[in-house]
Design an enzyme around this catalytic site. Structure first.
Site, PDB file in Angstrom:
ATOM      1  N   LYS A 183      -6.214  22.588 -12.275  1.00  0.00           N
ATOM      2  CA  LYS A 183      -7.005  22.943 -13.026  1.00  0.00           C
ATOM      3  C   LYS A 183      -6.438  20.955 -13.460  1.00  0.00           C
ATOM      4  CE  LYS A 183      -7.475  22.372 -17.934  1.00  0.00           C
ATOM      5  NZ  LYS A 183      -7.403  21.264 -18.253  1.00  0.00           N
ATOM      6  N   GLU A 220       7.173  18.717 -14.468  1.00  0.00           N
ATOM      7  CA  GLU A 220       7.487  17.026 -14.702  1.00  0.00           C
ATOM      8  C   GLU A 220       7.367  16.692 -16.149  1.00  0.00           C
ATOM      9  OE1 GLU A 220       6.515  13.371 -14.761  1.00  0.00           O
ATOM     10  OE2 GLU A 220       5.789  13.621 -12.590  1.00  0.00           O
ATOM     11  N   CYS A 240       4.759   8.490 -16.438  1.00  0.00           N
ATOM     12  CA  CYS A 240       5.318   9.719 -16.855  1.00  0.00           C
ATOM     13  C   CYS A 240       6.875   8.440 -16.751  1.00  0.00           C
ATOM     14  CB  CYS A 240       6.044  10.796 -16.418  1.00  0.00           C
ATOM     15  SG  CYS A 240       4.043  11.490 -16.511  1.00  0.00           S
ATOM     16  N   GLU A 263       8.347   8.531 -27.070  1.00  0.00           N
ATOM     17  CA  GLU A 263       7.453   7.765 -25.584  1.00  0.00           C
ATOM     18  C   GLU A 263       6.089   7.067 -25.811  1.00  0.00           C
ATOM     19  OE1 GLU A 263       6.112   9.626 -20.629  1.00  0.00           O
ATOM     20  OE2 GLU A 263       6.444  10.786 -22.530  1.00  0.00           O
TER      21      GLU A 263
END
Length: 468
Positions: free
Chosen positions: A169, A242, A276, A374
């Protein structure tokens, strides 16, 4: 058969699909076929039906098909890279679109070349025990919008190698890139071994609770990862997560600021900061603080940003307006707190696309939201420190730990500092580089499970001990 951009796009779009726009220009890229949960369920059923025959192939046959799939990606590099640039926004050149497509092929080959053999655990004359690694069944994969093709391959390649089939997906922001990748793979692989179903978040929720999904791999936010953990509990699904980063870099006093400036810059601004494991908060010793800031500004000012299809650009837009607004808000808050904007910080008014200028922020407190949250974009806060203990405490002071880095002329010193940092990977004098044979994963709220190499193959397998 030669695949062109036009033919590739015609294979994966549909007249009644969801409009996907270029984040650099606002132009329509194509119409993505967004599907329902019922269509996803049918894809899982097809993957389940195809899995036994895929697993029954020899390991050598699966290796050969992965290599052939890599060759097919190589042959379609330009149309894949153009589509990726148009949809995601990243430039063709630099560590961007062509790099990402090439990484897909390289990862397939590396995964094909990696062995995870069974082994004897004990054989002492009384007890004989062996461990072997069996397929799990159907692996579900939910990917992000920042590296949509490459991260999909990180999920697909080990799963296929170990005899599983896959249902992917993709992010609703970048579905065309992953559909195109699957189309190219499908020119080599058997039917229903890799299935991609684009749609909204309800598809991801269904994958995480689906009884026929044996394993789920997810790359994305910590919040979504937490929801996946909850929804997967009833089926006791294996997970590789992750999740969010906010990586720290620590620059010690013995560095040559000019010598490390380029590597520092790209550690932070690869993919325009939308990575990331990018360097997102930089701690610099007071003795070299001003020099490091100055050298980073020089690199920033000479690194071109613009539409990805312009061959000169190596930085692009933010992929979507939501992310643009996050970056803009955090920088504005830093400004209002009294931090210094060394460069950038003011996007061009009424310009097309989600371009936020490369921004370096100094004289900022470690508690500022631009440091603690972040930002996932082209804005780097640079925090001054006096002692290594202070730097390590600040680096460890948040609840995520994907990656980190230490920068020093003395490798022994750097490794000593690195061992004190709470992160899944700590790089020395670089940041963010990954290798198909080096395990990668986070600690704390950056998730759990390992990808890549032998450990990555084991993570998509069911270990079986034969004792006797």
């Amino acid at each position: 058969m030669t695949i062109t951009y036009a033919t590739l796009l015609s294979e994966i779009t549909t007249p009644d699909g969801r409009d996907i726009f270029d984040p650099a220009t606002g132009e329509l890229v194509g119409k993505a076929p967004f599907r329902s949960v019922e269509v996803l369920d049918a894809a899982v059923a097809r993957a389940k039906a195809a899995q036994p025959s895929w697993a029954a192939r020899t390991d050598e046959e699966r290796q050969s098909l992965l290599v052939r799939a890599a060759d097919a990606i190589d042959a379609a590099t330009e149309p894949l890279a153009e589509l990726l640039s148009r949809e995601q926004g990243k430039p063709l050149n630099g560590p961007n679109a062509r790099f990402e497509v090439g990484a897909c092929a390289n990862w397939l080959r590396a995964t094909a070349a990696t062995d995870l053999p069974g082994r004897t655990l004990i054989d002492d004359g009384e007890t004989h025990a062996e461990i072997h690694y069996r397929p799990l069944g159907v692996v579900g994969a939910i990917g992000p919008w920042n590296w949509p093709m490459m991260i999909s391959i990180w999920q697909i390649a080990p799963s296929l190698r170990m005899g599983n089939t896959v249902v992917v997906k993709p992010s609703e922001y970048t579905p065309l890139s992953v559909l195109a990748l699957a189309h190219v793979l499908g020119t080599v692989l058997p039917d229903d071994v890799v299935n991609v179903v684009a749609g909204e978040g309800d598809l991801g929720a269904r994958l995480s609770s689906h009884p026929d999904i044996a394993k789920l791999m997810f790359t994305g936010s910590t919040r979504t990862g937490q929801a996946i953990i909850k929804s997967s509990a009833e089926t006791v699904k294996r997970l590789t997560l992750e999740l969010g980063g906010n990586d720290a870099g620590i620059v010690l006093a013995d560095v040559d600021p000019k010598a490390i400036a380029q590597d520092l810059f790209w550690g932070a601004f690869i993919n325009t900061g939308q990575t990331c494991a990018a360097l997102k908060r930089l701690y610099v010793h007071a003795d070299v603080y001003e020099d490091v800031c100055r050298e980073l500004v020089e690199v920033a000012k000479t690194t071109p940003m613009g539409r990805g299809l312009d061959e000169d650009n190596v930085l692009g837009p933010l992929q979507n307006k939501a992310q643009f607004d996050i970056v803009a808000g955090l920088v504005a808050e830093a400004k209002s707190s009294g931090a210094t904007i060394l460069t950038g910080g003011t996007p061009e008014a009424d310009a097309p696309g989600y371009f936020y200028p490369t921004t370096l922020v100094s004289d900022i407190d470690n508690s500022n939201p631009l440091v603690t949250q972040e930002q996932f974009g082209p804005a780097l806060p640079i925090v001054r420190f006096e002692t290594v203990d202070e730097a390590v405490d600040m680096a460890n002071g948040i609840d995520v730990g994907l990656g980190a880095s230490v920068w020093s002329a003395d490798l022994d010193t750097a490794r000593t500092v690195a061992a004190r940092i709470q992160a899944g990977t700590v790089w020395i004098n670089s940041h963010g580089g990954v290798h198909p044979m080096i395990p990668f994963g986070g600690v704390k709220k950056s998730g759990y499970g390992l990808e890549f190499g032998i450990e990555g193959l084991a993570a998509v397998s069911a270990p079986q001990v034969i004792n006797g």
